[in-house]
Design an enzyme around this catalytic site. Structure first.
Site, mmCIF file in Angstrom:
data_model
loop_
_atom_site.group_PDB
_atom_site.id
_atom_site.type_symbol
_atom_site.label_atom_id
_atom_site.label_comp_id
_atom_site.label_asym_id
_atom_site.label_seq_id
_atom_site.Cartn_x
_atom_site.Cartn_y
_atom_site.Cartn_z
ATOM 1 C CG ASP A 1 -5.606 3.915 -4.712
ATOM 2 O OD1 ASP A 1 -5.527 4.904 -3.950
ATOM 3 O OD2 ASP A 1 -4.621 3.357 -5.221
ATOM 4 C CG ASP B 1 -4.486 7.013 -0.600
ATOM 5 O OD1 ASP B 1 -4.228 6.071 0.158
ATOM 6 O OD2 ASP B 1 -3.770 7.346 -1.554
ATOM 7 C CD GLU B 2 -4.219 1.906 -0.549
ATOM 8 O OE1 GLU B 2 -4.098 0.897 -1.242
ATOM 9 O OE2 GLU B 2 -3.457 2.194 0.390
#
Lengths: 367, 442
Positions: B36, B138-139
């Site tokens: 993350d 974003d992960e």
């Protein structure tokens, strides 16, 4: 009605007409076979799309007719001993079938409701020998489309022009075309015959020199073999202009041994589990053709010597399409014409133009 | 407790267990990472600005990403740690944030920067496993199972990934390690920024159950309120409740969050691309005037299809079905769809079909809203060409060139001349929506 015939002849007749009997229909009479005795014994199956009529050598003692369920009748006759079969219809439409020590009484349906085969005037016969017709159908039928969205492509085009009989099938991804020179004068025969009909005719035609006469109207076609008649609906609509889609130019021309190529592609396709997705790739360069396939389960590489004319090319194909075409080619050597790695590829005989098989490639992401 | 869970899994999740047994390994043996990026939008913009010679690092001053500076509306999408000290919260209006900190720096969202950062992050992660799933911008989930024999201990590798991203790309990430995706995601949340945390099944009680229930994945404000009424405040409270009780109160949702609280979750790490987890790509817009002629409607369709086509290609898909929907000025809605003979990802092919569909269905009334949607997706790696379709090969090359230009220089860097002086935008919507939204299906 009262007849007797040999079990063997009767079975043969039933097997033929059963191809035109619907197994499930809203009308019970359409699930039956019409048996008619009028100097000769005649069996008829008709599902309204396709009708087959077959004469069986028999001894007629009393004329008459009846419709009997196709499945029951077929199952009974096939299991009878190899001897003379007696069939008799009683006044209450019961069909008595007797053979040696077996005795059946089966309910029949009065024949008056059975749809008659469409009448086709026997004019302008187109006559061709069975073996040739059989081969031409077999060599093109595989490329008939299964997609009901374009009904016209679910049949094969049969065309006779300038003493040349042509069969064409196109399913959108490939085309199969066969020519045969005939000395027949049937003018402008151009019909599209449903793939299902051709499939059944293929089973009836024998590899013999006997002749088959073909008669057609606007929407029906009749194939008349000595003891058997097949009538089918024709597909309506304009067929694709197949001549227009065969490329005239090429980038690369190769000459290759048919059997070797077929064996190579068949081996290469063994790793293409899900044949729809994974193509086999041809890498053609320097008088060599390298066939590869790379899939989830593994990889394969085949090398083939070829004669070639032109530069080099990497191209992918659904192996099924090539295998289907190569399997029905009898010639030992073939020419393959390639246009580009996203353009059609055509297989032709080394001499003359008796056939053309065209296959569209599979585009891979990097191209 | 563990036995109870197993028993539960066998009775209630028989289907899940069958899949689990058919897999090469039992799910319990898996090693899953969840990576993350820490305050992703802000730190990515900061990194990008620094590389382009910005005098300050946005991360070190009170700053937010969000809205539009000029029109002064919009909400806070991400905030820096100094901004957090002023009490600025993600999701609040920018005006409100400015009142809390007048010197606040507002950075506009830069989607192409985010896409590049996501791609760069994935590139590094791919050095460690071939099974990765981009879960949101974003992960990313990584299935490390089996790789430990080649690359070594999972924790050491997680540190390597984290440090490489920090050193090579300039931003920090949190890595969570566990035996399924849910626990890995919970783990990466435990310690931020720039950290590696494990949350294996035997650590649930100590590390996860003590957290407030709101911290559990998929539990939001509404569920939190309902749970509070039942006396459930921590994840542990939830895990130790009777599942039948929760099902009674919250329907099937209760079962889902009860499983999550107990760390039960067995979805595989799904790679993108070849296996479409996206079902379709659509785009629609309300036009700022009523469209009354066919030509203008076609232009609007084109602007929609431009984006649809690009999204398809970015996702490496081809589509088999195209659908056009029309909403009239009287808010009546209707639609029409048709299948392609061969799957396609070509803008012009989709546009031509969309126009045909539109012409067939439109009854001539003023149009307020138009939509185009393509579905029945398949991978674009192998496409069987057809004799019956037009040849779009040249067009596809143009598509690819235009895509490249737009990704590098922005959506409007190149557009069709027909849109000049047309009052219409040559392109509707962005490309970033490629990233699957977070859903209850991990």
């Amino acid at each position: 009605m009262k007849v007797s015939c040999s079990k063997e002849n009767l079975t043969e007749g039933i097997n033929m007409v059963q191809k035109a009997v619907s197994s499930k229909s809203t009308l019970p009479i359409l699930e039956g076979i019409l048996i008619e005795a009028n100097q000769e014994l005649k069996l008829t199956g008709n599902d309204l799309e396709l009708g087959i009529e077959c004469k069986v050598p028999a001894d007629i003692q009393e004329n008459g007719s009846i419709v009997i369920n196709s499945k029951i009748f077929g199952d009974i006759v096939r299991r009878l001993p190899d001897a003379e079969v007696f069939i008799e219809v009683t006044g209450s439409n019961m069909v008595i079938i007797e053979c040696e020590n077996s005795h059946f009484e089966i309910k029949g349906i009065p024949s008056s409701g059975f749809p008659a085969l469409p009448e086709i005037k026997k004019e302008n016969a187109f006559v061709v020998n069975q073996e040739i017709l059989r081969n031409m159908i077999k060599q093109t039928l595989f490329a008939v489309s299964m997609d009901e969205n374009r009904p016209i492509l679910t049949g094969s085009l049969m065309e006779c022009k300038d003493k040349k009989l042509t069969f064409v099938s196109i399913d959108g991804f490939r085309m199969a075309l066969r020519n045969y020179e005939v000395d027949n004068e049937a003018e402008n025969l151009k019909v599209v015959i449903p793939g299902k009909t051709l499939n059944e005719i293929l089973k009836i035609l024998q590899p013999v020199k006997d002749e088959v006469s073909i008669y057609s109207t606007n929407n029906q076609i009749l194939f008349d073999m000595n003891n058997c008649k097949v009538v089918s609906r024709l597909l309506e609509g304009e067929y694709l202009n197949y001549n227009g889609i065969i490329p005239q130019d090429y980038e690369i021309k190769i000459k290759v041994n048919t059997k070797e190529l077929l064996a190579g592609i068949e081996r290469a396709s063994l790793v293409t589990v899900d044949e729809k997705r994974y193509p086999v790739k041809f890498n053609i360069a320097n008088d060599k053709m390298v066939i590869t396939s790379n899939t989830d389960i593994g990889a394969v590489r085949e090398e083939l010597k070829i004669d070639m004319d032109g530069g080099k090319m990497d191209i992918g194909f659904n192996p099924r399409y090539f295998i289907d075409a190569l399997k029905v080619i009898e010639e030992e050597q073939i020419n393959i014409f390639l246009t580009s790695n996203v353009g059609p590829c055509t297989i032709r005989p080394v001499d003359k133009d008796r056939f053309a098989y065209m296959v569209l490639p599979v585009r891979t992401r990097n191209e | 407790m563990f036995l109870h869970i197993l028993n539960y899994v066998f009775t209630e999740h028989t289907f899940g267990i069958i899949i689990l047994l058919q897999g090469e390994k039992m799910m319990e043996d898996r090693i899953i990472f969840h990576i993350d990026a820490n305050s992703a939008f802000l730190s990515w913009s900061a990194v990008n600005a620094l590389q382009h010679g910005a005098p300050v690092d946005f991360r070190e001053v009170p700053s937010i990403v969000g809205g539009n500076q000029a029109t002064r509306h919009g909400i806070v999408l991400a905030k820096s740690i100094p901004a957090k000290k002023y009490g600025i919260q993600t999701g609040e209006p920018i005006i409100q944030a400015r009142q809390k900190c007048p010197s606040l720096l507002v950075i506009p969202p830069e989607y192409y920067v985010y896409m590049r950062c996501n791609a760069a992050m994935c590139d590094i992660v791919k050095d460690f496993s071939d099974r990765i799933q981009v879960f949101s911008i974003d992960e990313v989930f990584v299935d490390y199972t089996g790789m430990e024999k080649i690359l070594g201990d999972a924790q050491a590798v997680a540190h390597q990934i984290k440090d490489r991203i920090k050193n090579e790309l300039g931003f920090t990430v949190s890595v969570g390690i566990s035996s399924n995706k849910l626990l890995a995601k919970m783990a990466s949340d435990l310690k931020k920024p720039d950290a590696v945390t494990t949350l294996y099944r035997d650590e649930i009680e100590e590390k996860m159950w003590v957290l407030p229930v709101r911290d559990l994945y998929m539990v939001g404000a509404a569920t939190e309120k309902k749970l509070a009424k039942m006396g459930i405040y921590s994840i542990g409270d939830l895990a130790n409740s009777e599942v039948e009780f929760l099902k009674d109160k919250l329907m099937s949702w209760g079962e889902v969050i009860w499983c999550f609280a107990n760390g039960i979750e067995d979805s595989p790490v799904k790679p993108g691309g070849a296996i479409p987890y996206v079902k379709g790509v659509g785009n629609s817009c309300t036009i700022h005037f009523d469209v009354e002629d066919r030509e203008t409607a076609h232009k609007v369709l084109l602007s929609l299809v431009e984006t649809v086509g690009m999204r398809l290609r970015q996702g490496a898909f081809c589509a088999k079905l195209v659908q056009v929907s029309v909403k009239t000025s009287e808010l009546k809605t209707y639609s029409h769809q048709r299948k392609f003979y061969v799957p396609t990802d070509c803008t012009n092919a989709i546009f031509e079909e969309a126009c045909r569909l539109f012409d067939e269905v439109w009854k001539g009334e003023p149009i307020r809203h138009l939509g185009v949607r393509v579905s029945e997706l398949c991978g674009n790696d192998f496409v069987q060409l057809s004799l019956l379709e037009n040849n779009y090969e040249k067009q596809r090359q143009v598509d690819r060139a235009v895509d490249d230009i737009r990704i590098k220089f922005g959506s409007f860097s190149v557009f069709r001349a027909g849109f000049l002086h047309s009052r219409l935008s040559p392109l509707q919507g962005g490309i970033v929506e490629d990233f699957p939204a977070m859903t209850s299906i991990l």
